[in-house]
Design a protein around this motif. Structure first.
Motif, mmCIF file in Angstrom:
data_model
loop_
_atom_site.group_PDB
_atom_site.id
_atom_site.type_symbol
_atom_site.label_atom_id
_atom_site.label_comp_id
_atom_site.label_asym_id
_atom_site.label_seq_id
_atom_site.Cartn_x
_atom_site.Cartn_y
_atom_site.Cartn_z
ATOM 1 N N GLU A 117 45.189 -56.699 -18.857
ATOM 2 C CA GLU A 117 44.106 -56.900 -19.814
ATOM 3 C C GLU A 117 44.612 -57.549 -21.114
ATOM 4 O OE1 GLU A 117 42.373 -53.018 -20.328
ATOM 5 O OE2 GLU A 117 41.466 -53.046 -18.330
ATOM 6 N N ASN A 118 45.743 -57.094 -21.614
ATOM 7 C CA ASN A 118 46.296 -57.673 -22.844
ATOM 8 C C ASN A 118 46.601 -59.154 -22.652
ATOM 9 O OD1 ASN A 118 46.106 -55.282 -24.266
ATOM 10 N ND2 ASN A 118 48.239 -54.702 -23.922
ATOM 11 N N THR A 119 47.132 -59.509 -21.506
ATOM 12 C CA THR A 119 47.448 -60.912 -21.239
ATOM 13 C C THR A 119 46.177 -61.769 -21.223
ATOM 14 O OG1 THR A 119 49.393 -60.281 -19.970
ATOM 15 C CG2 THR A 119 48.544 -62.499 -19.610
ATOM 16 N N ILE A 120 45.172 -61.310 -20.524
ATOM 17 C CA ILE A 120 43.911 -62.068 -20.427
ATOM 18 C C ILE A 120 43.245 -62.136 -21.808
ATOM 19 C CG2 ILE A 120 41.593 -62.139 -19.415
ATOM 20 C CD1 ILE A 120 43.843 -62.795 -17.423
ATOM 21 N N VAL A 144 38.953 -68.013 -13.311
ATOM 22 C CA VAL A 144 38.952 -68.229 -11.862
ATOM 23 C C VAL A 144 40.111 -67.451 -11.256
ATOM 24 C CG1 VAL A 144 37.829 -70.481 -11.902
ATOM 25 C CG2 VAL A 144 40.307 -70.357 -12.021
ATOM 26 N N PHE A 145 39.873 -66.886 -10.088
ATOM 27 C CA PHE A 145 40.910 -66.179 -9.347
ATOM 28 C C PHE A 145 41.147 -66.945 -8.055
ATOM 29 C CE2 PHE A 145 41.855 -62.771 -6.112
ATOM 30 C CZ PHE A 145 43.174 -62.603 -6.487
ATOM 31 N N ARG A 162 32.785 -63.096 -17.493
ATOM 32 C CA ARG A 162 33.628 -64.281 -17.709
ATOM 33 C C ARG A 162 33.932 -64.980 -16.378
ATOM 34 N NH1 ARG A 162 38.406 -62.546 -21.720
ATOM 35 N NH2 ARG A 162 38.767 -64.789 -21.733
ATOM 36 N N LEU A 163 34.063 -64.205 -15.320
ATOM 37 C CA LEU A 163 34.275 -64.768 -13.989
ATOM 38 C C LEU A 163 33.012 -65.500 -13.534
ATOM 39 C CD1 LEU A 163 36.310 -64.878 -11.574
ATOM 40 C CD2 LEU A 163 35.130 -62.864 -10.697
ATOM 41 N N ASP A 175 39.598 -55.369 -9.148
ATOM 42 C CA ASP A 175 38.865 -54.352 -9.922
ATOM 43 C C ASP A 175 38.594 -54.834 -11.347
ATOM 44 O OD1 ASP A 175 38.885 -52.681 -7.721
ATOM 45 O OD2 ASP A 175 40.463 -51.358 -8.503
ATOM 46 N N GLU A 176 39.609 -55.421 -11.972
ATOM 47 C CA GLU A 176 39.445 -55.933 -13.337
ATOM 48 C C GLU A 176 38.407 -57.053 -13.383
ATOM 49 O OE1 GLU A 176 40.752 -55.119 -16.436
ATOM 50 O OE2 GLU A 176 41.418 -53.301 -15.455
ATOM 51 N N LEU A 177 38.453 -57.941 -12.407
ATOM 52 C CA LEU A 177 37.509 -59.057 -12.382
ATOM 53 C C LEU A 177 36.090 -58.597 -12.085
ATOM 54 C CD1 LEU A 177 39.643 -61.807 -10.630
ATOM 55 C CD2 LEU A 177 39.147 -61.549 -13.069
ATOM 56 N N ALA A 178 35.950 -57.544 -11.304
ATOM 57 C CA ALA A 178 34.622 -57.007 -11.006
ATOM 58 C C ALA A 178 34.098 -56.133 -12.146
ATOM 59 C CB ALA A 178 34.659 -56.191 -9.716
#
Length: 137
Positions: free
Chosen positions: A131-134, A75-76, A68-69, A59-62
């Motif tokens: 989100e904070n980590t990324i 990359v995931f 950014r993806l 969900d976060e990546l979409a």
């Protein structure tokens, strides 16, 4: 009778945590320099928490990280720890169980404990941690 009940409960647990779809492992690659790698190590046995973590990441990546993806900045990759070829690769990150590792250049952040702890009872806290980590990388 008591042993039969324990075996029955164990069987139910295994059935609840198992999904017949095999998990394919992505290529055993490290992220490129400057690239953020989100690596999810799983097994073929799935549980509600594991599925919730995977869904949170997707969900976060979409959503927040789609551009950014798409640009290749993030990359995931998903790896099946049941695949013997993955075991040595996973050991590079001290992974022996289901884990979420965020990589960038020479650094690695293990989000496993926090995500497993919060994803079901407090999904927003898990989302915020992710989100904070990324965003700090």
């Amino acid at each position: 009778m008591r042993l039969t009940g324990i075996l029955f409960v164990g069987l139910l647990f295994m059935m609840a945590c198992t999904n017949n779809q095999p998990i394919k492992s992505d290529d055993l690659l490290m992220p490129k320099p400057g690239q953020i790698g989100i690596y999810y190590f799983r097994t073929s046995i799935r549980c509600e928490t594991c599925d919730a973590i995977e869904q949170l990441i997707k969900d976060e990546l979409a959503g927040n990280y789609a551009s950014r993806l798409k640009e290749g900045e993030i990359v995931f990759r998903q790896f099946n720890l049941d695949d013997p070829a993955v075991v040595d690769f996973a050991q590079q990150f001290d992974v022996v169980f289901k884990s979420v590792i965020i990589l960038k250049d020479e650094g690695a952040i293990n989000l496993t404990n926090d995500l497993f702890l919060y994803v079901l009872p407090k999904p927003e806290k898990s989302r915020e941690l992710f989100e904070n980590t990324i965003d700090q990388l």
